[in-house]
Design an enzyme around this catalytic site. Structure first.
Site, PDB file in Angstrom:
ATOM      1  N   GLY A 176       0.724  -1.451  -0.490  1.00 55.37           N
ATOM      2  CA  GLY A 176       0.061   0.158   0.299  1.00 55.37           C
ATOM      3  C   GLY A 176       0.628   0.848  -0.274  1.00 55.37           C
ATOM      4  O   GLY A 176       2.061   1.160  -0.491  1.00 55.37           O
ATOM      5  N   ASN A 177       0.180   2.523  -0.097  1.00 54.08           N
ATOM      6  CA  ASN A 177       1.196   3.524   0.417  1.00 54.08           C
ATOM      7  C   ASN A 177       0.106   4.213   1.524  1.00 54.08           C
ATOM      8  O   ASN A 177      -0.510   4.256   1.937  1.00 54.08           O
ATOM      9  CB  ASN A 177       0.747   4.214  -1.093  1.00 54.08           C
ATOM     10  N   ARG A 178       1.130   5.523   1.831  1.00 56.59           N
ATOM     11  CA  ARG A 178       0.818   6.818   3.184  1.00 56.59           C
ATOM     12  C   ARG A 178      -0.324   7.799   3.256  1.00 56.59           C
ATOM     13  O   ARG A 178      -0.208   8.183   3.589  1.00 56.59           O
ATOM     14  CB  ARG A 178       1.895   7.136   3.330  1.00 56.59           C
TER      15      ARG A 178
END
Ligand code: C5P
Length: 406
Positions: A210-212
């Protein structure tokens, strides 16, 4: 558009939920609205007018017979200056009196003289709410154009559980914003599809890449667009935010699910879309395979093979039937921000790209953006809260839509 300087008539009738409406009066005032609280006699038994006066910093109206002055002509002034009227809590009694068109106190008289949109928030004991008389009165009011914010099911003041519980002030506030936008916003009649948040690409049933992204930019855009009167479809990856009241909400996890949701919103909805804003941080890669079972810890770490995800925006570049669609993309870069953003604008056939520095924007509550339009028009802004950035982006969207349809 914000609530600043908007004139709101807040009618309070005599139910115990009146105490929660004090919070609503405070929240509206905090956002700059001018709140005229108008109370029935019964309401004053639950909360004092002084409470509302202290919270709104304005006069509170309780008496039909108070003297008129040069500036204040009682119910006439109240009715005429209201841009929106909200009655919360609305008891069975006020609902019956409004349905009958009675004008026997300051609240009913003001509402009868008011042509602004009306939101009614019923709150009462379950049997009273479900009584055919109350239901018929609500149906009458709905037919005349009032918006009835249905009560929830839950614990009532009596201790019993049932229908009749007033929605929380935050939700009522959402409907107030929506109603004001639908009445006077600059995106009335426009349909926006907005994506938000990051996607999650599964490795196994419990792990993902995923990412932030927090979703704050996309949700701020959705909220701001609703307040400008737009019809909004919000397609969101998993985030910790509540969807704004009034949007059509689609929850997705992966990039491919997001792609399918965007295509459905574009091609299968009855209303054609006017604008697509891709604020989501779509994962560029996904694991080639996702295990059905949790990958076991071993002496050697597994190697994850990745494959490219579809480019949702890029894939729509030459899609037939979307010639009129205004496309807005985001570019989060760590290097050569403007050059890279402009490249994406052209490659993905966008009308505008919002360029922001990746590390200081993703997951933060404020953002410093540069808007790049076709033809090399560049507008740079200072760092601002994402809600303020959303307004700047939508100002440009309104401008570009006008050019596109001219
Ligand atoms: O190519 P890049 O990921 O930098 O482009 C960013 C823009 O493209 C954003 O608006 C993002 O939402 C969109 N995008 C997309 N599909 C992807 C990756 C990004 O639509 N797979």
């Amino acid at each position: 558009m914000t609530l600043k300087d908007r004139n709101i008539l807040l009618g309070v009738s005599g139910g115990i939920a009146a105490y929660k409406v004090a919070q609503l009066a405070r929240d509206l005032t905090k956002e700059g609205a001018k709140v005229d609280v108008v109370m029935t006699e019964a309401a004053t038994r639950f909360v004092t007018p002084l409470t509302f006066q202290a919270l709104t910093h304005r006069k509170v109206y309780t008496d039909l017979w108070q003297e008129w002055t040069e500036e204040e002509k009682g119910h006439v002034t109240l009715a005429h200056r209201a841009e929106l009227a909200v009655i919360a809590p609305a008891t069975a009694d006020i609902i019956a009196r409004l349905a009958q068109g009675l004008a026997n106190d300051i609240l009913t008289t003001s509402i009868l003289g008011c042509t602004a949109p009306l939101i009614i928030v019923p709150a009462m004991e379950s049997n009273m709410y479900q009584h055919p008389a109350t239901q018929q009165n609500l149906a009458t009011l709905r037919e005349r154009g009032a918006f009835i914010l249905e009560p929830g099911v839950g614990m009532l003041a009596s201790g019993a559980s049932g229908v009749g519980r007033m929605p929380e002030p935050e939700e009522i506030l959402g409907y107030i914003r929506l109603a004001l936008g639908k009445n006077s916003g600059d995106l009335i009649g426009k349909r926006l599809i907005i994506t938000a948040g990051g996607t999650q690409e599964p490795l196994d049933p419990v792990r993902y890449l995923g990412n932030r992204s927090s979703g704050q930019m996309g949700y701020a855009l959705a909220q701001a667009a609703l307040e400008r009167g737009a019809d909004v479809t919000l397609i969101s990856g998993p985030v910790n935010l509540k969807p704004p009241v009034g949007c059509k909400f689609v929850s997705v996890k992966t990039a491919r699910e997001m792609e399918a949701a965007v295509q459905r919103a574009l091609f299968e909805d009855e209303l054609p879309a006017d604008v697509l804003v891709m604020a989501a941080a779509v994962a560029d890669f996904r694991p080639v395979t996702s295990s059905d079972h949790k990958i076991k810890k071993d002496k050697t770490a597994p190697t994850i093979e990745l494959t490219l995800n579809p480019d949702i925006l890029g894939g729509l570049k030459d899609a037939p039937g979307l010639e009129k669609l205004l496309r807005v993309g985001f570019a989060a870069e760590t290097d050569d921000l403007h050059a890279n953003a402009e490249k994406k604008l052209n490659n993905k056939n966008l009308d505008m790209i919002v360029a922001n520095e990746a590390v200081s924007s993703i997951g933060h509550s404020d953002n410093q953006v540069t808007l790049i339009e076709r033809g090399g028009i560049i507008t740079e802004f200072e760092r601002k809260p994402k809600r303020a950035v959303a307004e700047l982006i939508l100002d440009k969207v309104v401008e570009l839509l006008a050019k596109k349809t001219a």
